[in-house]
Design an enzyme around this catalytic site. Structure first.
Site, PDB file in Angstrom:
ATOM      1  CG  HIS A 170      15.118 -22.319  21.750  1.00 35.99           C
ATOM      2  ND1 HIS A 170      14.729 -23.558  22.215  1.00 35.99           N
ATOM      3  CD2 HIS A 170      14.176 -21.939  20.847  1.00 35.99           C
ATOM      4  CE1 HIS A 170      13.611 -23.931  21.613  1.00 35.99           C
ATOM      5  NE2 HIS A 170      13.250 -22.959  20.781  1.00 35.99           N
TER       6      HIS A 170
ATOM      7  CB  CYS B  98      -0.949  -0.012   1.187  1.00 34.31           C
ATOM      8  SG  CYS B  98      -0.125  -0.036   2.790  1.00 34.31           S
TER       9      CYS B  98
END
Length: 624
Positions: A546, A29
């Site tokens: 992690h 856009c």
């Protein structure tokens, strides 16, 4: 701000969203690259936000939106060069079926309007300038010069069904030329003249005629049905006559069908919605104007504003103006004024570099996303100041009967579009009040200066000079346990080094353990499940902690996060508590991974431990 190399940015971005195979559709856009990803979890959002030229990332309405700014077409073009995702490609035009009905409608309107958005805006400015010139008496509205310029500005609106037929045909997999022919029939001079006829019939069946110039919904629904009809005809017709009989039958069927059913129904629907909104502006104009002025930027942030576009376009056709569009000038310019206030008040050079150009872009062109995401929204108070200014200014404009005569981006350049309807003096007072409130409130309310520095560093394309920050030379163990090379980890994503260099630590003992930050920095990612944390240090080292392998499947069970996104942490500061018994009972390996995700940009990432370590002990050395 530094010039962005979009040819270099395109492959980096494509890689970090999971590759071309993870992109189901791509459009853009005014300021955003809009992607529909097959799996959004594959996108490295934190890393994408740090790419030069990227303002921020917004995930809303089923779309993965990468905010770039005015130059987003340049990035879109570069991505089109290196992928099959460009205009007209199957992936670029692939309808996204996920999400509720409203989300799908928003995405549909966005996809259809995007290709013609800038042409509509440019043509709207021509109409606005003509209105200014005729109002001031500098040009006659009956002269041939006016006629020629008016044709340049009005043609795309008058023939909007034909223009939209192209993007709709691509979206619905229909023949583009046939779709244009159907749309052309809707605005054919003899058909237009029938709108004033006393009685119109087709093979004896009465036809309710309406004007379809500037219409949007009839051709969208028509092309949708056309796609199904063409595919059915291609299956049942012999190949020897298919090429000419398919368009023959489609035209013969669809044109009367649109005029008899689709056209009147969609026109009535559009007129009903438009009439309802205009009634609200008549009954309680202050409330309607205040809502549009206060929340328009919120609508834009979530892509909801596309739902208003068909209504506004219908208004420009009948009654010829949009009361809904006028308060948007207050919304946009109040936020621009708040950005200007930030530029004046901030002591951060980085924030000033973002706020200044963003304010100019918003004032002159109505492009607010860079300033909203890079300045006002991160600092919170300026955004609120802009919303308050927009609400008050929008209410004043609506009470004065202000309306826009052309489809334009609300901005100072587009102000002439407000000169033909309502009390123009009150409209200008509303705009002035909105700007004044947004500017003064942002100055008075202020903002946290450290937030300003952080926001500028994260959102400006000019990164802070690494030499001005403390250099990260070593990383601490996130947990106590047995340190080992990543090559020994059973998960191939980590062991292969695909995510970068680092180290693994298998926790000792049982029960609850503490996970700590391996270095000082800002948290870019905190997974809801509590198993993963992304940290960026002040000198640009990007870390991933992690906890456990595949522990996302636990959905947070056994994990207690102690930090939030955006928070600054010191080395050794607690990130989370983890219950190892819950992890092991779930059948998961609690080995904790420490990875430097931008290893490729560093001179070296060297593990220095292969033995038992305590939490926060040096386990990795960083060479810049």
């Amino acid at each position: 701000m530094a010039k962005v190399d979009y040819a270099a940015l395109a492959p980096q971005l494509l890689d970090k969203v999971g590759g071309e195979g993870n992109v189901r559709s791509m459009t853009h856009c005014a300021t955003r690259l809009r992607l529909v990803l097959a799996d959004e979890s594959k996108a490295a959002t934190a890393q994408i936000k740090q790419l030069p030229g990227v303002v921020t990332v917004v995930q809303a309405g089923g779309q993965y939106q990468v905010v770039i700014g005015n130059d987003v077409p340049m990035l879109y073009e570069e991505l089109g060069r290196i992928t099959s995702l460009g205009p007209g490609s199957e992936a670029a035009e692939q309808p996204a079926e996920e999400g509720n009905l409203f989300d799908r409608f928003i995405k549909l309107i966005s996809a259809l309007i995007n290709p013609v958005l800038w042409t509509l805006a440019g043509a709207g400015l021509i109409k606005a300038m003509l209105a200014l010139l005729t109002t001031l008496g500098w040009m006659s509205d009956t002269g041939t010069t006016h006629t020629i310029l008016n044709a340049a500005g009005d043609s795309v609106f008058y023939f909007l069904p034909i223009v939209l037929a192209i993007s709709a045909a691509r979206r619905f997999k229909a023949n583009e030329i046939t779709a244009v022919a159907i749309a052309g029939a809707l605005v054919y001079p003899d058909i237009v003249a029938l709108a004033d006829a006393d009685s119109v019939t087709f093979i004896g069946i009465p036809v309710i005629m309406a004007s379809y110039s500037s219409s949007l919904l009839p051709i969208i629904f028509s092309t949708w049905i056309q796609g199904y009809l063409e595919r059915w005809l291609k299956r049942v017709l012999p190949s020897t006559i298919r090429n000419f009989t398919v368009p023959l039958l489609v035209l013969a069927i669809m044109v009367p069908l649109v005029l008899m059913t689709i056209g009147p129904v969609t026109t009535a629907l559009s007129s009903g919605i438009s009439g309802g909104i205009q009634a609200l502006f008549r009954i309680a104009p202050w409330a309607a104007g205040a809502v549009m002025g206060a929340f328009w930027q919120v609508f834009v942030m979530f892509g909801i504003h596309w739902g208003f576009v068909p209504i506004m376009l219908a208004d420009y056709d009948n009654p010829g103006y949009s009361v809904m569009a006028a308060p948007l000038f207050a919304a946009v310019l109040a936020q621009a004024a708040a950005m200007l206030a930030v530029m004046i008040r901030t002591r951060s050079a980085q924030m000033r570099q973002v706020a200044g150009p963003a304010a100019l872009s918003a004032f002159l062109a109505g492009i607010t996303e860079p300033g909203i995401y890079g300045v006002n929204l991160p600092l919170k108070r300026p955004f609120i100041a802009g919303c308050i200014g927009g609400a008050v200014g929008g209410a004043i404009i609506a009470m004065g009967g202000g309306a826009s005569s052309a489809f334009v981006f609300p901005s100072l350049i587009a102000v002439p579009a407000l000169l033909q309807y309502g009390n123009v003096t009150v409209t200008f007072i509303g705009i002035g009040v909105a700007v004044a409130i947004g500017f003064v409130l942002a100055l008075v309310l202020g903002f946290n200066e450290s937030d300003a520095a952080d926001s500028a560093a994260e959102n400006s394309a000019d990164a802070e000079d690494p030499a001005a920050a403390e250099t990260t030379t070593a990383l601490g163990a996130p947990v106590a346990g047995r340190a080992m090379p990543l090559e020994k980890v059973t998960d191939p994503v980590f062991s292969s080094g695909a995510l970068g260099g680092g180290i693994a630590v298998r926790p000792n003992g049982s029960g609850r353990i503490t996970v700590t930050a391996p270095a000082a920095g800002t948290l870019l990612t905190v997974m809801d499940s509590g198993h993963a944390y992304g940290i960026k240090t002040d000198d640009g080292v990007e870390l991933l902690v992690h906890v456990g392998l595949d522990t996302v499947q636990l959905e947070g069970r056994g994990f207690t996060p102690k930090v939030t996104v955006g928070q600054r942490v010191a080395r050794g500061q607690q990130l989370a508590e983890v219950d190892l018994e819950v992890v092991r009972e779930g059948g998961y390996d609690p080995t904790t991974i420490l990875v430097v995700t931008n290893t490729a940009s560093l001179a070296g990432v060297v593990p220095v431990a292969d033995a038992d370590v305590v939490a926060d002990a040096d386990v990795v050395e960083i060479d810049h």
